[in-house]
Motif scaffolding. Structure first.
Motif, PDB file in Angstrom:
ATOM      1  N   ALA A  20       0.832  -1.203   0.000  1.00 45.41           N
ATOM      2  CA  ALA A  20       0.000   0.000   0.000  1.00 45.41           C
ATOM      3  C   ALA A  20       0.867   1.253   0.000  1.00 45.41           C
ATOM      4  O   ALA A  20       0.635   2.189  -0.771  1.00 45.41           O
ATOM      5  CB  ALA A  20      -0.934  -0.009   1.213  1.00 45.41           C
ATOM      6  N   ARG A  21       1.875   1.274   0.863  1.00 45.71           N
ATOM      7  CA  ARG A  21       2.773   2.432   0.921  1.00 45.71           C
ATOM      8  C   ARG A  21       3.480   2.628  -0.406  1.00 45.71           C
ATOM      9  O   ARG A  21       3.620   3.747  -0.897  1.00 45.71           O
ATOM     10  CB  ARG A  21       3.777   2.228   2.051  1.00 45.71           C
ATOM     11  N   GLU A  22       3.932   1.535  -1.015  1.00 46.38           N
ATOM     12  CA  GLU A  22       4.614   1.633  -2.312  1.00 46.38           C
ATOM     13  C   GLU A  22       3.695   2.219  -3.376  1.00 46.38           C
ATOM     14  O   GLU A  22       4.147   2.933  -4.281  1.00 46.38           O
ATOM     15  CB  GLU A  22       5.109   0.254  -2.746  1.00 46.38           C
ATOM     16  N   ALA A  23       2.401   1.928  -3.262  1.00 48.93           N
ATOM     17  CA  ALA A  23       1.431   2.443  -4.232  1.00 48.93           C
ATOM     18  C   ALA A  23       0.985   3.869  -3.909  1.00 48.93           C
ATOM     19  O   ALA A  23       0.147   4.429  -4.622  1.00 48.93           O
ATOM     20  CB  ALA A  23       0.216   1.523  -4.278  1.00 48.93           C
ATOM     21  N   GLY A  24       1.529   4.457  -2.842  1.00 52.43           N
ATOM     22  CA  GLY A  24       1.170   5.830  -2.488  1.00 52.43           C
ATOM     23  C   GLY A  24      -0.057   5.949  -1.612  1.00 52.43           C
ATOM     24  O   GLY A  24      -0.655   7.025  -1.509  1.00 52.43           O
ATOM     25  N   ILE A  25      -0.448   4.857  -0.952  1.00 45.07           N
ATOM     26  CA  ILE A  25      -1.638   4.854  -0.092  1.00 45.07           C
ATOM     27  C   ILE A  25      -1.205   5.017   1.366  1.00 45.07           C
ATOM     28  O   ILE A  25      -0.398   4.229   1.862  1.00 45.07           O
ATOM     29  CB  ILE A  25      -2.425   3.540  -0.239  1.00 45.07           C
ATOM     30  N   LEU A  37      -6.862   0.735  -1.384  1.00 45.52           N
ATOM     31  CA  LEU A  37      -6.280  -0.591  -1.156  1.00 45.52           C
ATOM     32  C   LEU A  37      -7.029  -1.647  -1.963  1.00 45.52           C
ATOM     33  O   LEU A  37      -6.412  -2.591  -2.484  1.00 45.52           O
ATOM     34  CB  LEU A  37      -6.309  -0.936   0.335  1.00 45.52           C
ATOM     35  N   LEU A  38      -8.340  -1.506  -2.086  1.00 44.93           N
ATOM     36  CA  LEU A  38      -9.116  -2.460  -2.896  1.00 44.93           C
ATOM     37  C   LEU A  38      -8.669  -2.404  -4.352  1.00 44.93           C
ATOM     38  O   LEU A  38      -8.560  -3.442  -5.016  1.00 44.93           O
ATOM     39  CB  LEU A  38     -10.604  -2.145  -2.779  1.00 44.93           C
ATOM     40  N   VAL A  39      -8.417  -1.194  -4.865  1.00 47.03           N
ATOM     41  CA  VAL A  39      -7.919  -1.045  -6.235  1.00 47.03           C
ATOM     42  C   VAL A  39      -6.578  -1.773  -6.391  1.00 47.03           C
ATOM     43  O   VAL A  39      -6.376  -2.538  -7.340  1.00 47.03           O
ATOM     44  CB  VAL A  39      -7.781   0.445  -6.603  1.00 47.03           C
ATOM     45  N   LEU A  40      -5.665  -1.530  -5.455  1.00 44.04           N
ATOM     46  CA  LEU A  40      -4.375  -2.214  -5.499  1.00 44.04           C
ATOM     47  C   LEU A  40      -4.565  -3.731  -5.462  1.00 44.04           C
ATOM     48  O   LEU A  40      -3.913  -4.472  -6.211  1.00 44.04           O
ATOM     49  CB  LEU A  40      -3.506  -1.761  -4.320  1.00 44.04           C
ATOM     50  N   THR A  41      -5.469  -4.188  -4.610  1.00 42.25           N
ATOM     51  CA  THR A  41      -5.738  -5.628  -4.496  1.00 42.25           C
ATOM     52  C   THR A  41      -6.210  -6.205  -5.827  1.00 42.25           C
ATOM     53  O   THR A  41      -5.744  -7.262  -6.267  1.00 42.25           O
ATOM     54  CB  THR A  41      -6.797  -5.877  -3.409  1.00 42.25           C
ATOM     55  N   HIS A  49       3.567  -8.722 -12.448  1.00 44.37           N
ATOM     56  CA  HIS A  49       4.561  -8.418 -11.424  1.00 44.37           C
ATOM     57  C   HIS A  49       4.027  -7.368 -10.463  1.00 44.37           C
ATOM     58  O   HIS A  49       3.356  -6.411 -10.871  1.00 44.37           O
ATOM     59  CB  HIS A  49       5.849  -7.923 -12.091  1.00 44.37           C
ATOM     60  N   ALA A  50       4.328  -7.526  -9.189  1.00 42.96           N
ATOM     61  CA  ALA A  50       3.825  -6.593  -8.170  1.00 42.96           C
ATOM     62  C   ALA A  50       4.261  -5.165  -8.435  1.00 42.96           C
ATOM     63  O   ALA A  50       3.520  -4.216  -8.153  1.00 42.96           O
ATOM     64  CB  ALA A  50       4.290  -7.044  -6.792  1.00 42.96           C
ATOM     65  N   ASP A  51       5.467  -4.965  -8.976  1.00 42.49           N
ATOM     66  CA  ASP A  51       5.935  -3.605  -9.268  1.00 42.49           C
ATOM     67  C   ASP A  51       5.053  -2.929 -10.306  1.00 42.49           C
ATOM     68  O   ASP A  51       4.782  -1.723 -10.216  1.00 42.49           O
ATOM     69  CB  ASP A  51       7.379  -3.636  -9.769  1.00 42.49           C
ATOM     70  N   ILE A  52       4.604  -3.696 -11.294  1.00 43.88           N
ATOM     71  CA  ILE A  52       3.722  -3.128 -12.315  1.00 43.88           C
ATOM     72  C   ILE A  52       2.358  -2.830 -11.718  1.00 43.88           C
ATOM     73  O   ILE A  52       1.739  -1.797 -12.019  1.00 43.88           O
ATOM     74  CB  ILE A  52       3.611  -4.083 -13.519  1.00 43.88           C
ATOM     75  N   ALA A  53       1.874  -3.710 -10.839  1.00 41.37           N
ATOM     76  CA  ALA A  53       0.571  -3.479 -10.202  1.00 41.37           C
ATOM     77  C   ALA A  53       0.595  -2.211  -9.358  1.00 41.37           C
ATOM     78  O   ALA A  53      -0.349  -1.412  -9.391  1.00 41.37           O
ATOM     79  CB  ALA A  53       0.183  -4.687  -9.361  1.00 41.37           C
ATOM     80  N   THR A  54       1.664  -2.004  -8.582  1.00 46.52           N
ATOM     81  CA  THR A  54       1.727  -0.800  -7.752  1.00 46.52           C
ATOM     82  C   THR A  54       1.889   0.445  -8.623  1.00 46.52           C
ATOM     83  O   THR A  54       1.297   1.488  -8.334  1.00 46.52           O
ATOM     84  CB  THR A  54       2.869  -0.886  -6.721  1.00 46.52           C
ATOM     85  N   ALA A  55       2.661   0.349  -9.703  1.00 48.09           N
ATOM     86  CA  ALA A  55       2.807   1.489 -10.615  1.00 48.09           C
ATOM     87  C   ALA A  55       1.473   1.830 -11.270  1.00 48.09           C
ATOM     88  O   ALA A  55       1.123   3.014 -11.427  1.00 48.09           O
ATOM     89  CB  ALA A  55       3.859   1.180 -11.679  1.00 48.09           C
ATOM     90  N   ALA A  56       0.708   0.802 -11.643  1.00 45.09           N
ATOM     91  CA  ALA A  56      -0.595   1.038 -12.264  1.00 45.09           C
ATOM     92  C   ALA A  56      -1.563   1.675 -11.269  1.00 45.09           C
ATOM     93  O   ALA A  56      -2.374   2.549 -11.632  1.00 45.09           O
ATOM     94  CB  ALA A  56      -1.161  -0.276 -12.790  1.00 45.09           C
ATOM     95  N   THR A  57      -1.475   1.267 -10.014  1.00 37.55           N
ATOM     96  CA  THR A  57      -2.314   1.878  -8.982  1.00 37.55           C
ATOM     97  C   THR A  57      -2.001   3.362  -8.866  1.00 37.55           C
ATOM     98  O   THR A  57      -2.908   4.211  -8.830  1.00 37.55           O
ATOM     99  CB  THR A  57      -2.082   1.182  -7.625  1.00 37.55           C
ATOM    100  N   ARG A  58      -0.722   3.701  -8.813  1.00 37.92           N
ATOM    101  CA  ARG A  58      -0.330   5.119  -8.727  1.00 37.92           C
ATOM    102  C   ARG A  58      -0.815   5.890  -9.949  1.00 37.92           C
ATOM    103  O   ARG A  58      -1.250   7.046  -9.829  1.00 37.92           O
ATOM    104  CB  ARG A  58       1.192   5.237  -8.595  1.00 37.92           C
ATOM    105  N   GLU A  59      -0.766   5.273 -11.118  1.00 34.52           N
ATOM    106  CA  GLU A  59      -1.191   5.948 -12.345  1.00 34.52           C
ATOM    107  C   GLU A  59      -2.696   6.222 -12.324  1.00 34.52           C
ATOM    108  O   GLU A  59      -3.159   7.302 -12.739  1.00 34.52           O
ATOM    109  CB  GLU A  59      -0.815   5.109 -13.559  1.00 34.52           C
ATOM    110  N   ASP A 144      -6.535 -12.439   0.368  1.00 27.21           N
ATOM    111  CA  ASP A 144      -5.372 -12.546   1.253  1.00 27.21           C
ATOM    112  C   ASP A 144      -4.553 -11.262   1.230  1.00 27.21           C
ATOM    113  O   ASP A 144      -4.090 -10.784   2.269  1.00 27.21           O
ATOM    114  CB  ASP A 144      -4.478 -13.714   0.830  1.00 27.21           C
ATOM    115  N   VAL A 145      -4.330 -10.722   0.037  1.00 29.98           N
ATOM    116  CA  VAL A 145      -3.551  -9.486  -0.103  1.00 29.98           C
ATOM    117  C   VAL A 145      -4.202  -8.352   0.683  1.00 29.98           C
ATOM    118  O   VAL A 145      -3.544  -7.634   1.449  1.00 29.98           O
ATOM    119  CB  VAL A 145      -3.396  -9.093  -1.592  1.00 29.98           C
ATOM    120  N   PHE A 146      -5.518  -8.191   0.505  1.00 28.07           N
ATOM    121  CA  PHE A 146      -6.223  -7.111   1.195  1.00 28.07           C
ATOM    122  C   PHE A 146      -6.117  -7.286   2.708  1.00 28.07           C
ATOM    123  O   PHE A 146      -5.784  -6.337   3.430  1.00 28.07           O
ATOM    124  CB  PHE A 146      -7.690  -7.084   0.763  1.00 28.07           C
ATOM    125  N   CYS A 147      -6.382  -8.490   3.194  1.00 27.55           N
ATOM    126  CA  CYS A 147      -6.352  -8.726   4.647  1.00 27.55           C
ATOM    127  C   CYS A 147      -4.952  -8.545   5.215  1.00 27.55           C
ATOM    128  O   CYS A 147      -4.788  -8.018   6.318  1.00 27.55           O
ATOM    129  CB  CYS A 147      -6.873 -10.129   4.950  1.00 27.55           C
TER     130      CYS A 147
END
Length: 203
Positions: A20-25, A37-41, A49-59, A144-147
């Motif tokens: 969450a922190r990496e995604a700017g939350i 956080l639900l969006v990131l999940t 890849h998790a790095d792409i998922a967090t980058a997409a969340t920030r975008e 699991d990720v969200f929890c």
């Protein structure tokens, strides 16, 4: 200090940034960050890849899509374009659809507030897990990720360590049992420890 506690402390220092922190939350028990956080999940719930998922969340957030109302009111192509800018391309069209449908479900069923989902679960971890899977694209792994991430602000979910985190713990000589792992750090630091263990497993 026991060796396990020392290992947990080192993990927090070296790898303890939550996703969450990496995604700017900045995660709090408030509607907007919980939705973020639900969006990131959702974005983490594909084989990407998790790095792409967090980058997409920030975008998506840079595009102003930080609340369920903003997401529901946005154009499908706008969501596709934001995902594409983060190179979230293999699943961009289906994910854009899932984001819109998920936002509408949250607005219709829980009035845009995941705290109402929490209230419906009434302290039952399994119920939270089941309700999260009603959102498009989110299955058991996504729940699991969200929890794992939200346990810092929803204490009834502590400790939440998914299979990846427990496997990594075992490989490091730490307890593979969630309760024993949870005893190694203070409650508010459990999301960071879980994230650190997942980062170890993914590396």
């Amino acid at each position: 200090m026991s060796e396990a506690v020392e290992t947990a402390a080192r993990l927090l220092r070296e790898r303890g940034q939550t996703y969450a922190r990496e995604a700017g939350i900045t995660l709090r028990d408030k509607p907007a960050p919980l939705y973020q956080l639900l969006v990131l999940t959702l974005l983490c719930s594909t084989r990407i890849h998790a790095d792409i998922a967090t980058a997409a969340t920030r975008e998506l957030f840079r595009a102003g899509l930080r609340t369920p109302r903003a997401m529901a009111d946005s154009g499908w192509q706008d969501r596709v374009d934001a995902l594409g800018r983060a190179h979230y391309v293999r699943y961009d069209e289906s994910t854009a659809t899932a984001l819109g449908r998920g936002a509408e479900l949250l607005l219709d069923r829980w009035r845009g507030d995941l705290r109402r989902l929490r209230g419906e679960a009434d302290g039952d971890r399994a119920a939270v897990h089941r309700l999260l899977q009603e959102f498009p694209r989110i299955g058991p792994v996504g729940a699991d990720v969200f929890c794992r991430e939200v346990q810092g602000v929803w204490p009834e979910l502590r400790p939440s360590f998914d299979r990846r985190a427990r496997d990594a713990a075992a490989s490091l000589g730490l307890p593979a049992d969630g309760d024993a792992l949870g005893a190694l750090v203070p409650g508010p630091e459990l999301p960071a420890l879980a994230a650190a263990l997942v980062r170890v497993e993914l590396s």
